[in-house]
Design a protein around this motif. Structure first.
Motif: not given
Length: 294
Positions: A197, A201, A205, A223-224
């Motif tokens: 995870e 992510e 970003q 999250a992703d």
């Protein structure tokens, strides 16, 4: 007889020594090449991208996204993106090279001795792109000029007509990256396996950081997934649909850098490792919104 044997032995020993040295040198060179390739792989994925029947390598496409993204952020017309791409293609094949004619360097082959900046600055694609457009916008009526004339007004090249050979390619990619040609830009990239995870992510970003740099937009990372409201994109003139497609095309073009694996806009989606833009059943993404994920 013993002397002859000694001479042959000496020659044989010398030959073996030369062969050993050559093998060592070869091993060093090969190691260096492999290391360089691995360094490149760590920074940008291999692959090809297309728009309007024209192709670019993955690293070139990411730089095209920077060039056109800069025009959108600065609220310049799409013609500026065409001129920028054609110029960079002729000068450096749209790569931040560290060599050129005399002291020319970088993606636009700008010369430090002529006041374009330091060698480090002109080899920085962001600085070089901003500086190119700083000069282009000072050219009177540059949007009405032929690409070769507009480019030459900035570059002062010894081969002013050479920019014309890249005009069709430049227009195709600029049109896609400004949203005028929806779903026109796609990249053929190998799938990326994200281990956990945290890795997924980090992709969102990374995309958010590059989005702010190139387009001046702030996305929301959950999250992703990176959600982008594209409606405030300056160069889209308030056209939410075109703005969303501009951001979506940018996300695909920069996927070799960010490792993005999926982009959704309107009723279409691009998935890394699959061909082109696929129609997505069900509710479309809200107008002006783009979803970018690992």
């Amino acid at each position: 007889m013993n002397q002859a044997r000694g001479r042959r032995g000496a020659r044989l020993g010398a030959t073996v020594s030369v062969v050993v040295v050559l093998l060592v040198i070869g091993a060093v060179v090969i190691t260096g090449i492999v290391a360089a390739l691995r360094w490149g792989d760590a920074h940008i994925a291999s692959g090809r991208c297309s728009a309007g029947g024209h192709w670019l390598e993955a690293d070139q496409t990411a730089n095209a996204a920077l060039i056109v993204g800069t025009t959108l952020r600065r609220d310049l017309p799409a013609r500026a993106g065409t001129i920028g791409i054609a110029t960079a293609m002729q000068e450096s094949r749209m790569r931040p090279i560290d060599y050129g004619d005399r002291d020319s360097l970088g993606m636009f082959q700008q010369r430090p001795s002529q006041g374009w900046g330091t060698p480090e600055q002109v080899q920085d694609p962001v600085y070089a792109t901003e500086t190119f457009f700083d000069h282009l916008v000072r050219v009177p009526d540059y949007t009405e000029l032929e690409v070769t004339v507009a480019a030459q007004a900035v570059q002062r090249s010894a081969f002013p007509d050479a920019y014309a050979q890249h005009e069709d390619l430049a227009r195709a990619f600029a049109s896609a990256l400004t949203g005028w040609s929806p779903a026109a830009l796609t990249c053929d990239l190998d799938p990326v396996s994200h281990q956990d995870e945290e890795a997924t992510e980090s992709v969102a970003q990374e995309a958010a950081t590059l989005l702010a740099r190139d387009l001046g937009l702030e996305g929301q990372v959950t999250a992703d997934l990176l959600r982008v409201d594209a409606t405030s994109l300056p160069g889209a003139d308030g056209d939410a649909g075109r703005a969303a497609w501009a951001v979506a095309a940018w996300a695909v073009a920069t996927a070799p850098v960010t490792a993005v694996g999926t982009v959704q806009v309107a009723d279409r989606a691009w998935h890394r490792g699959e061909e082109g833009w696929q129609e997505v059943p069900g509710e479309p993404v809200p107008a002006g919104t783009v979803r970018i994920g690992a």
